[in-house]
Design an enzyme around this catalytic site. Structure first.
Site, short mmCIF file in Angstrom:
data_model
loop_
_atom_site.label_atom_id
_atom_site.label_comp_id
_atom_site.label_asym_id
_atom_site.label_seq_id
_atom_site.Cartn_x
_atom_site.Cartn_y
_atom_site.Cartn_z
N THR A 183 -6.18 19.61 12.28
CA THR A 183 -7.16 19.23 11.30
C THR A 183 -7.52 20.24 10.13
O THR A 183 -7.01 21.29 10.53
CB THR A 183 -8.60 19.09 12.20
OG1 THR A 183 -8.71 20.24 12.86
CG2 THR A 183 -8.68 18.05 13.02
N GLU A 206 -2.01 2.73 -0.39
CA GLU A 206 -1.04 2.40 0.76
C GLU A 206 0.48 2.78 0.44
O GLU A 206 0.96 2.29 -0.61
CB GLU A 206 -1.29 0.91 1.10
CG GLU A 206 -2.47 0.98 1.98
CD GLU A 206 -2.78 -0.83 2.45
OE1 GLU A 206 -2.36 -1.48 1.62
OE2 GLU A 206 -3.26 -0.93 3.35
N ASP A 216 -0.88 20.45 19.15
CA ASP A 216 -2.03 20.31 18.59
C ASP A 216 -2.84 21.56 18.28
O ASP A 216 -3.34 22.27 18.96
CB ASP A 216 -2.91 19.58 19.41
CG ASP A 216 -4.33 19.03 18.79
OD1 ASP A 216 -4.76 19.76 17.76
OD2 ASP A 216 -4.91 18.19 19.26
N LYS A 264 -11.49 23.07 10.35
CA LYS A 264 -12.04 24.13 11.40
C LYS A 264 -11.60 25.64 10.56
O LYS A 264 -12.25 25.77 9.38
CB LYS A 264 -11.24 24.05 12.46
CG LYS A 264 -11.54 22.76 13.14
CD LYS A 264 -11.15 22.66 14.71
CE LYS A 264 -11.54 21.23 15.20
NZ LYS A 264 -10.72 20.06 15.13
N1 DSN Z 1 -14.56 18.19 18.68
C1 DSN Z 1 -13.78 19.16 18.34
C2 DSN Z 1 -14.30 20.81 18.95
O1 DSN Z 1 -15.33 20.79 18.78
O2 DSN Z 1 -13.29 21.42 19.15
C3 DSN Z 1 -12.27 18.91 18.65
O3 DSN Z 1 -11.91 17.75 18.04
#
Ligand code: DSN
Length: 432
Positions: free
Chosen positions: A236, A66, A210, A239
Protein backbone atom coordinates in the site's frame (compact mmCIF):
# COMPACT_ATOMS: atom_id res chain seq x y z
CA UNK A 1 -2.48 26.29 -20.59
CA UNK A 2 -4.62 27.05 -17.54
CA UNK A 3 -2.99 29.57 -15.20
CA UNK A 4 -1.34 27.82 -12.28
CA UNK A 5 -2.99 28.90 -9.04
CA UNK A 6 -3.56 26.92 -5.83
CA UNK A 7 -7.09 26.12 -7.00
CA UNK A 8 -5.73 24.54 -10.17
CA UNK A 9 -4.42 21.75 -8.01
CA UNK A 10 -7.03 21.58 -5.32
CA UNK A 11 -9.96 21.59 -7.74
CA UNK A 12 -13.15 23.26 -6.54
CA UNK A 13 -12.22 25.43 -3.56
CA UNK A 14 -13.24 24.65 -0.03
CA UNK A 15 -15.48 27.71 0.10
CA UNK A 16 -17.61 26.22 -2.68
CA UNK A 17 -17.94 22.94 -0.82
CA UNK A 18 -18.83 24.77 2.39
CA UNK A 19 -21.58 26.69 0.60
CA UNK A 20 -22.96 23.70 -1.31
CA UNK A 21 -22.67 20.98 1.32
CA UNK A 22 -21.94 22.33 4.80
CA UNK A 23 -22.58 18.92 6.34
CA UNK A 24 -19.75 17.20 4.48
CA UNK A 25 -17.52 20.29 4.64
CA UNK A 26 -18.00 20.34 8.39
CA UNK A 27 -17.02 16.69 8.66
CA UNK A 28 -13.82 17.32 6.66
CA UNK A 29 -12.93 20.02 9.14
CA UNK A 30 -13.82 17.98 12.22
CA UNK A 31 -11.80 15.00 10.93
CA UNK A 32 -8.78 17.27 10.44
CA UNK A 33 -9.36 18.53 13.99
CA UNK A 34 -9.49 14.93 15.22
CA UNK A 35 -6.23 14.11 13.47
CA UNK A 36 -4.65 17.22 14.96
CA UNK A 37 -5.92 16.84 18.49
CA UNK A 38 -4.79 13.29 19.34
CA UNK A 39 -1.64 11.21 19.31
CA UNK A 40 -2.02 9.04 16.20
CA UNK A 41 -0.30 5.72 16.91
CA UNK A 42 -2.13 3.41 14.48
CA UNK A 43 0.82 1.66 12.82
CA UNK A 44 -0.80 1.62 9.36
CA UNK A 45 -1.63 5.34 9.23
CA UNK A 46 0.34 8.45 8.40
CA UNK A 47 -0.14 12.09 7.38
CA UNK A 48 0.43 12.53 3.68
CA UNK A 49 1.87 15.78 2.32
CA UNK A 50 -0.09 18.79 1.04
CA UNK A 51 1.41 18.02 -2.40
CA UNK A 52 -0.08 14.51 -2.40
CA UNK A 53 -3.42 15.89 -1.14
CA UNK A 54 -3.37 18.37 -4.03
CA UNK A 55 -2.94 15.56 -6.57
CA UNK A 56 -5.77 13.61 -4.92
CA UNK A 57 -8.09 16.60 -5.06
CA UNK A 58 -7.42 17.24 -8.76
CA UNK A 59 -9.48 16.93 -11.94
CA UNK A 60 -7.54 13.78 -12.83
CA UNK A 61 -10.37 12.10 -10.94
CA UNK A 62 -12.58 12.80 -13.98
CA UNK A 63 -10.62 10.75 -16.50
CA UNK A 64 -11.33 7.22 -17.63
CA UNK A 65 -8.09 5.49 -18.61
CA UNK A 66 -8.77 1.75 -18.77
CA UNK A 67 -5.67 0.02 -20.06
CA UNK A 68 -2.05 1.09 -19.65
CA UNK A 69 -0.07 4.13 -20.88
CA UNK A 70 -0.14 4.39 -24.70
CA UNK A 71 -2.60 1.45 -24.95
CA UNK A 72 -5.89 2.76 -23.53
CA UNK A 73 -9.51 2.01 -24.29
CA UNK A 74 -10.44 5.74 -24.22
CA UNK A 75 -9.37 8.86 -26.06
CA UNK A 76 -7.97 11.91 -24.32
CA UNK A 77 -5.39 10.01 -22.29
CA UNK A 78 -2.28 11.91 -23.40
CA UNK A 79 -1.86 13.74 -20.09
CA UNK A 80 -2.72 10.84 -17.80
CA UNK A 81 -0.33 8.64 -19.80
CA UNK A 82 2.46 11.01 -18.81
CA UNK A 83 1.32 10.86 -15.17
CA UNK A 84 1.30 7.05 -15.10
CA UNK A 85 4.64 6.83 -16.99
CA UNK A 86 6.19 9.03 -14.30
CA UNK A 87 4.64 7.01 -11.46
CA UNK A 88 5.94 3.74 -12.96
CA UNK A 89 9.44 5.11 -13.64
CA UNK A 90 9.68 6.56 -10.13
CA UNK A 91 8.46 3.33 -8.48
CA UNK A 92 10.98 1.25 -10.46
CA UNK A 93 13.83 3.61 -9.54
CA UNK A 94 12.81 3.87 -5.87
CA UNK A 95 12.62 0.10 -5.34
CA UNK A 96 15.17 -1.05 -7.93
CA UNK A 97 12.35 -3.06 -9.52
CA UNK A 98 12.19 -4.53 -13.01
CA UNK A 99 8.47 -3.80 -13.38
CA UNK A 100 5.85 -1.73 -11.54
CA UNK A 101 2.06 -1.58 -11.68
CA UNK A 102 0.70 1.52 -9.93
CA UNK A 103 -3.00 0.97 -10.61
CA UNK A 104 -4.29 -1.16 -7.67
CA UNK A 105 -6.92 0.83 -5.80
CA UNK A 106 -5.84 -0.59 -2.43
CA UNK A 107 -3.71 -3.21 -0.75
CA UNK A 108 -6.52 -5.77 -0.90
CA UNK A 109 -6.97 -5.07 -4.66
CA UNK A 110 -3.24 -5.48 -5.21
CA UNK A 111 -3.31 -8.78 -3.35
CA UNK A 112 -6.34 -10.00 -5.28
CA UNK A 113 -4.40 -9.33 -8.49
CA UNK A 114 -1.37 -11.29 -7.27
CA UNK A 115 -3.60 -14.30 -6.58
CA UNK A 116 -5.19 -13.78 -10.01
CA UNK A 117 -1.79 -13.76 -11.70
CA UNK A 118 -0.34 -16.87 -10.09
CA UNK A 119 -3.11 -19.11 -8.76
CA UNK A 120 -6.44 -20.60 -9.78
CA UNK A 121 -9.33 -21.24 -7.38
CA UNK A 122 -8.57 -24.26 -5.25
CA UNK A 123 -4.79 -23.84 -5.42
CA UNK A 124 -2.78 -23.97 -2.21
CA UNK A 125 -1.24 -20.83 -0.74
CA UNK A 126 1.04 -20.83 2.31
CA UNK A 127 0.82 -17.62 4.37
CA UNK A 128 1.08 -16.30 7.90
CA UNK A 129 -2.04 -16.76 10.01
CA UNK A 130 -3.98 -13.63 10.90
CA UNK A 131 -3.90 -14.34 14.64
CA UNK A 132 -0.08 -14.49 14.56
CA UNK A 133 0.31 -11.23 12.61
CA UNK A 134 -0.82 -12.00 9.02
CA UNK A 135 -3.62 -10.27 7.12
CA UNK A 136 -7.25 -10.89 6.13
CA UNK A 137 -6.24 -11.26 2.47
CA UNK A 138 -3.68 -13.92 3.34
CA UNK A 139 -6.26 -16.69 3.38
CA UNK A 140 -8.48 -15.74 6.31
CA UNK A 141 -11.70 -17.74 6.08
CA UNK A 142 -14.14 -14.85 5.50
CA UNK A 143 -11.94 -13.16 2.86
CA UNK A 144 -11.99 -14.09 -0.86
CA UNK A 145 -8.52 -15.45 -0.27
CA UNK A 146 -9.74 -18.01 2.27
CA UNK A 147 -12.91 -18.83 0.33
CA UNK A 148 -11.33 -19.33 -3.11
CA UNK A 149 -7.94 -20.79 -2.24
CA UNK A 150 -6.72 -23.59 -0.05
CA UNK A 151 -4.91 -21.49 2.55
CA UNK A 152 -2.38 -23.22 4.78
CA UNK A 153 -1.00 -21.09 7.60
CA UNK A 154 2.29 -20.84 9.44
CA UNK A 155 2.77 -18.83 12.61
CA UNK A 156 5.36 -17.72 15.11
CA UNK A 157 7.34 -19.91 17.46
CA UNK A 158 6.06 -19.88 21.04
CA UNK A 159 9.59 -19.40 22.29
CA UNK A 160 10.80 -16.46 20.15
CA UNK A 161 7.39 -15.09 19.09
CA UNK A 162 9.03 -14.51 15.68
CA UNK A 163 8.21 -16.36 12.42
CA UNK A 164 8.79 -20.09 12.77
CA UNK A 165 10.85 -20.70 9.61
CA UNK A 166 11.18 -24.41 10.31
CA UNK A 167 7.40 -24.64 10.32
CA UNK A 168 7.25 -22.70 7.03
CA UNK A 169 9.65 -25.20 5.47
CA UNK A 170 7.82 -28.22 6.87
CA UNK A 171 4.41 -26.99 5.66
CA UNK A 172 5.83 -26.05 2.26
CA UNK A 173 7.22 -29.56 1.73
CA UNK A 174 4.00 -31.14 2.96
CA UNK A 175 1.53 -29.03 0.95
CA UNK A 176 3.61 -27.97 -2.12
CA UNK A 177 1.86 -24.55 -2.37
CA UNK A 178 1.58 -22.57 -5.60
CA UNK A 179 2.47 -19.42 -3.67
CA UNK A 180 4.41 -18.76 -0.47
CA UNK A 181 3.49 -15.41 1.05
CA UNK A 182 5.50 -13.43 3.60
CA UNK A 183 4.34 -10.26 5.35
CA UNK A 184 1.48 -9.15 7.53
CA UNK A 185 -0.02 -6.46 9.72
CA UNK A 186 1.55 -7.08 13.10
CA UNK A 187 5.10 -8.33 12.52
CA UNK A 188 7.57 -6.28 14.56
CA UNK A 189 10.71 -8.03 13.32
CA UNK A 190 12.58 -8.11 10.00
CA UNK A 191 11.62 -10.98 7.73
CA UNK A 192 14.32 -13.36 6.50
CA UNK A 193 13.64 -13.06 2.76
CA UNK A 194 16.59 -15.30 1.81
CA UNK A 195 15.18 -18.14 3.89
CA UNK A 196 11.73 -17.75 2.35
CA UNK A 197 13.26 -17.64 -1.16
CA UNK A 198 15.19 -20.84 -0.50
CA UNK A 199 12.04 -22.59 0.76
CA UNK A 200 10.02 -21.39 -2.25
CA UNK A 201 12.73 -22.62 -4.63
CA UNK A 202 12.83 -25.99 -2.90
CA UNK A 203 9.13 -26.59 -3.60
CA UNK A 204 8.80 -24.65 -6.87
CA UNK A 205 6.50 -21.96 -5.42
CA UNK A 206 6.13 -18.30 -6.33
CA UNK A 207 7.60 -16.19 -3.53
CA UNK A 208 5.34 -13.20 -2.83
CA UNK A 209 5.99 -10.52 -0.20
CA UNK A 210 3.13 -8.33 1.00
CA UNK A 211 5.27 -5.41 2.10
CA UNK A 212 2.41 -2.99 2.82
CA UNK A 213 3.51 -2.27 6.35
CA UNK A 214 7.23 -1.83 5.93
CA UNK A 215 7.74 -0.74 2.30
CA UNK A 216 8.28 2.85 3.47
CA UNK A 217 11.28 1.70 5.50
CA UNK A 218 12.60 -0.04 2.37
CA UNK A 219 12.06 3.15 0.34
CA UNK A 220 13.97 5.06 3.01
CA UNK A 221 16.79 2.47 2.78
CA UNK A 222 16.77 1.74 6.51
CA UNK A 223 15.83 -1.96 6.32
CA UNK A 224 16.62 -4.67 3.73
CA UNK A 225 14.47 -4.85 0.60
CA UNK A 226 12.41 -7.88 -0.43
CA UNK A 227 12.55 -6.80 -4.09
CA UNK A 228 15.74 -8.69 -5.10
CA UNK A 229 14.45 -11.91 -3.49
CA UNK A 230 10.74 -12.07 -4.27
CA UNK A 231 8.96 -12.85 -7.52
CA UNK A 232 6.42 -10.22 -6.63
CA UNK A 233 5.98 -7.55 -3.94
CA UNK A 234 2.61 -5.93 -3.25
CA UNK A 235 2.17 -2.92 -1.01
CA UNK A 236 0.00 0.00 0.00
CA UNK A 237 1.13 3.57 -0.49
CA UNK A 238 -0.34 5.19 2.62
CA UNK A 239 1.46 3.62 5.58
CA UNK A 240 5.11 4.48 6.46
CA UNK A 241 5.49 5.39 2.76
CA UNK A 242 3.22 8.41 3.49
CA UNK A 243 1.57 8.63 0.09
CA UNK A 244 -2.07 8.57 -1.01
CA UNK A 245 -4.42 5.75 0.02
CA UNK A 246 -3.81 3.05 -2.60
CA UNK A 247 -1.87 -0.02 -3.68
CA UNK A 248 0.94 -0.99 -6.04
CA UNK A 249 2.86 -4.06 -7.20
CA UNK A 250 6.47 -4.49 -8.28
CA UNK A 251 7.78 -7.71 -9.80
CA UNK A 252 10.38 -9.40 -11.96
CA UNK A 253 10.10 -8.63 -15.68
CA UNK A 254 9.19 -12.26 -16.41
CA UNK A 255 5.93 -11.77 -14.44
CA UNK A 256 5.10 -8.30 -15.79
CA UNK A 257 2.44 -9.33 -18.30
CA UNK A 258 0.70 -11.67 -15.87
CA UNK A 259 0.55 -8.98 -13.18
CA UNK A 260 -0.64 -6.25 -15.54
CA UNK A 261 -3.40 -8.44 -16.95
CA UNK A 262 -4.46 -9.50 -13.46
CA UNK A 263 -4.79 -5.87 -12.30
CA UNK A 264 -6.63 -4.85 -15.50
CA UNK A 265 -8.86 -6.27 -16.90
CA UNK A 266 -9.09 -9.21 -14.50
CA UNK A 267 -9.63 -7.37 -11.20
CA UNK A 268 -10.18 -3.69 -11.89
CA UNK A 269 -11.68 -1.33 -14.42
CA UNK A 270 -10.46 2.23 -14.85
CA UNK A 271 -7.54 3.30 -12.67
CA UNK A 272 -7.98 6.19 -10.22
CA UNK A 273 -5.69 8.62 -12.03
CA UNK A 274 -5.74 11.19 -9.22
CA UNK A 275 -4.45 8.42 -6.96
CA UNK A 276 -1.81 7.43 -9.53
CA UNK A 277 -0.67 11.10 -9.61
CA UNK A 278 -0.53 11.10 -5.81
CA UNK A 279 1.62 7.94 -5.92
CA UNK A 280 4.00 9.62 -8.42
CA UNK A 281 4.35 12.65 -6.14
CA UNK A 282 4.96 10.39 -3.15
CA UNK A 283 7.59 8.22 -4.89
CA UNK A 284 9.56 11.37 -5.73
CA UNK A 285 9.28 12.54 -2.12
CA UNK A 286 10.58 9.16 -0.90
CA UNK A 287 13.72 9.44 -3.04
CA UNK A 288 14.95 12.46 -1.04
CA UNK A 289 17.46 12.56 1.85
CA UNK A 290 14.72 14.19 3.95
CA UNK A 291 12.53 11.09 3.58
CA UNK A 292 15.46 8.80 4.39
CA UNK A 293 16.04 10.77 7.59
CA UNK A 294 12.32 10.44 8.32
CA UNK A 295 12.45 6.65 7.85
CA UNK A 296 15.39 6.42 10.26
CA UNK A 297 13.38 8.52 12.73
CA UNK A 298 10.43 6.13 12.40
CA UNK A 299 12.71 3.20 13.29
CA UNK A 300 14.41 4.97 16.20
CA UNK A 301 11.09 6.17 17.60
CA UNK A 302 9.41 2.77 17.33
CA UNK A 303 12.33 1.14 19.17
CA UNK A 304 12.27 3.63 22.04
CA UNK A 305 8.46 3.49 22.31
CA UNK A 306 8.53 -0.33 22.45
CA UNK A 307 11.40 -0.47 24.93
CA UNK A 308 9.94 2.15 27.26
CA UNK A 309 6.52 0.48 27.31
CA UNK A 310 8.37 -2.75 28.13
CA UNK A 311 10.21 -1.07 31.03
CA UNK A 312 6.81 0.05 32.33
CA UNK A 313 5.49 -3.53 32.33
CA UNK A 314 3.71 -3.55 28.94
CA UNK A 315 5.82 -6.25 27.33
CA UNK A 316 6.72 -6.02 23.64
CA UNK A 317 6.10 -9.28 21.76
CA UNK A 318 9.49 -10.68 20.55
CA UNK A 319 11.14 -8.37 23.09
CA UNK A 320 11.15 -5.27 20.87
CA UNK A 321 10.97 -4.13 17.28
CA UNK A 322 13.10 -3.71 14.13
CA UNK A 323 10.36 -1.84 12.28
CA UNK A 324 7.82 0.96 12.69
CA UNK A 325 5.49 -1.01 14.96
CA UNK A 326 5.42 -2.99 18.14
CA UNK A 327 2.87 -5.36 19.56
CA UNK A 328 2.40 -5.41 23.33
CA UNK A 329 1.12 -7.96 25.79
CA UNK A 330 -1.10 -6.27 28.37
CA UNK A 331 -1.52 -9.25 30.64
CA UNK A 332 1.28 -7.99 32.92
CA UNK A 333 -0.84 -4.94 33.78
CA UNK A 334 -4.10 -6.89 33.89
CA UNK A 335 -5.98 -4.91 31.22
CA UNK A 336 -7.54 -6.27 28.00
CA UNK A 337 -6.84 -4.85 24.55
CA UNK A 338 -10.37 -3.55 24.15
CA UNK A 339 -10.24 -1.70 27.47
CA UNK A 340 -6.77 -0.31 26.78
CA UNK A 341 -7.92 1.01 23.38
CA UNK A 342 -10.97 2.71 24.95
CA UNK A 343 -8.97 4.20 27.84
CA UNK A 344 -6.33 5.56 25.46
CA UNK A 345 -8.98 6.92 23.12
CA UNK A 346 -10.59 8.86 25.96
CA UNK A 347 -7.17 10.32 26.76
CA UNK A 348 -6.53 11.45 23.15
CA UNK A 349 -4.24 8.53 22.27
CA UNK A 350 -5.36 6.64 19.17
CA UNK A 351 -4.12 3.05 18.88
CA UNK A 352 -5.68 -0.35 18.28
CA UNK A 353 -6.30 -3.46 20.31
CA UNK A 354 -4.57 -6.41 18.72
CA UNK A 355 -4.47 -10.15 19.21
CA UNK A 356 -1.08 -11.38 20.36
CA UNK A 357 0.26 -14.78 19.30
CA UNK A 358 -1.45 -17.60 21.25
CA UNK A 359 -3.93 -15.07 22.62
CA UNK A 360 -6.36 -16.60 25.13
CA UNK A 361 -8.88 -13.79 24.45
CA UNK A 362 -11.27 -13.50 21.49
CA UNK A 363 -10.05 -11.12 18.73
CA UNK A 364 -12.65 -8.46 19.65
CA UNK A 365 -11.30 -8.40 23.21
CA UNK A 366 -7.60 -9.29 22.62
CA UNK A 367 -4.73 -9.25 25.10
CA UNK A 368 -2.63 -6.74 23.23
CA UNK A 369 -2.24 -3.36 21.63
CA UNK A 370 -0.33 -2.40 18.49
CA UNK A 371 1.49 0.94 18.34
CA UNK A 372 3.36 2.57 15.47
CA UNK A 373 5.55 5.62 15.01
CA UNK A 374 4.87 6.81 11.40
CA UNK A 375 2.48 9.69 12.21
CA UNK A 376 4.16 11.08 15.31
CA UNK A 377 7.50 11.02 13.46
CA UNK A 378 5.91 12.97 10.59
CA UNK A 379 4.92 15.52 13.24
CA UNK A 380 8.60 15.89 14.18
CA UNK A 381 8.66 13.96 17.44
CA UNK A 382 11.86 12.18 18.42
CA UNK A 383 13.02 9.60 20.91
CA UNK A 384 12.66 11.91 23.91
CA UNK A 385 8.99 12.44 23.07
CA UNK A 386 8.55 8.66 22.63
CA UNK A 387 9.51 8.16 26.27
CA UNK A 388 6.81 10.65 27.23
CA UNK A 389 4.30 8.97 24.90
CA UNK A 390 5.01 5.57 26.47
CA UNK A 391 4.44 7.02 29.94
CA UNK A 392 1.17 8.61 28.81
CA UNK A 393 -0.03 5.29 27.33
CA UNK A 394 0.95 3.44 30.50
CA UNK A 395 -0.88 5.92 32.73
CA UNK A 396 -4.01 5.99 30.54
CA UNK A 397 -4.12 2.18 30.41
CA UNK A 398 -3.35 1.40 34.04
CA UNK A 399 -4.93 4.36 35.90
CA UNK A 400 -7.34 5.90 33.40
CA UNK A 401 -10.82 5.05 32.24
CA UNK A 402 -12.96 4.96 29.09
CA UNK A 403 -14.89 7.89 30.61
CA UNK A 404 -13.23 11.06 29.28
CA UNK A 405 -14.23 12.87 32.49
CA UNK A 406 -12.22 10.51 34.71
CA UNK A 407 -9.63 12.61 36.59
CA UNK A 408 -6.52 10.71 35.41
CA UNK A 409 -7.83 10.48 31.86
CA UNK A 410 -8.38 14.25 31.79
CA UNK A 411 -4.90 14.83 33.14
CA UNK A 412 -3.31 12.57 30.50
CA UNK A 413 -5.37 14.25 27.79
CA UNK A 414 -4.06 17.62 28.95
CA UNK A 415 -0.49 16.33 28.65
CA UNK A 416 -1.23 14.96 25.17
CA UNK A 417 -2.55 18.39 24.14
CA UNK A 418 0.55 20.06 25.54
CA UNK A 419 2.84 17.71 23.61
CA UNK A 420 0.90 18.29 20.40
CA UNK A 421 1.29 22.05 20.76
CA UNK A 422 5.01 21.63 20.05
CA UNK A 423 4.49 18.93 17.37
CA UNK A 424 1.30 19.79 15.45
CA UNK A 425 -0.10 17.69 12.62
CA UNK A 426 -0.68 19.73 9.45
CA UNK A 427 0.60 22.98 10.96
CA UNK A 428 -0.88 26.14 9.51
CA UNK A 429 1.39 27.48 6.70
CA UNK A 430 2.74 30.27 8.92
CA UNK A 431 3.90 27.72 11.50
CA UNK A 432 5.63 25.43 8.97
N1 DSN B 1 -5.76 -2.64 8.18
C1 DSN B 1 -4.35 -2.48 7.95
C2 DSN B 1 -3.61 -2.43 9.24
O1 DSN B 1 -4.04 -1.72 10.13
O2 DSN B 1 -2.58 -3.05 9.39
C3 DSN B 1 -3.81 -3.50 7.05
O3 DSN B 1 -4.60 -3.62 5.93
Amino acid sequence: MTAVTPDTYYGPDFGALLEQDPEIAGLLVSELDRQRSGLQLIASENQTSPAVLAALGSTLSNKYAEGYPHARYYGGCAEVDKVEDLAIARAKALFGAEHANVQPHSGASANLAVYGAFAAPGDTVLAMSLDHGGHLTHGFKVSFSGKWFNAVHYGVSQETEDIDYDQVEKLAKEHRPKIILAGGSAIPRLIDFERFRAIADEVGAIFWVDAAHFIGLVAGKVIPSPVPHADVVSFTTHKVLRGPRGGAIVCKEEHAKKIDRAVFPMMQGGPLMHGVAGKAVNFAECATPAYQAYAQGVLDNARVLADTLGELGIRPITGGTDTHLSLHDLRGVGVTGVDAEARCDAAGIVLNKNAIPFDPEKPNVASGIRVGSPSVTTQGMGTEEMRTVAQLIHRAVTEGDADPEHAVTREVRGQVTELLTSFPAYPEPAAR
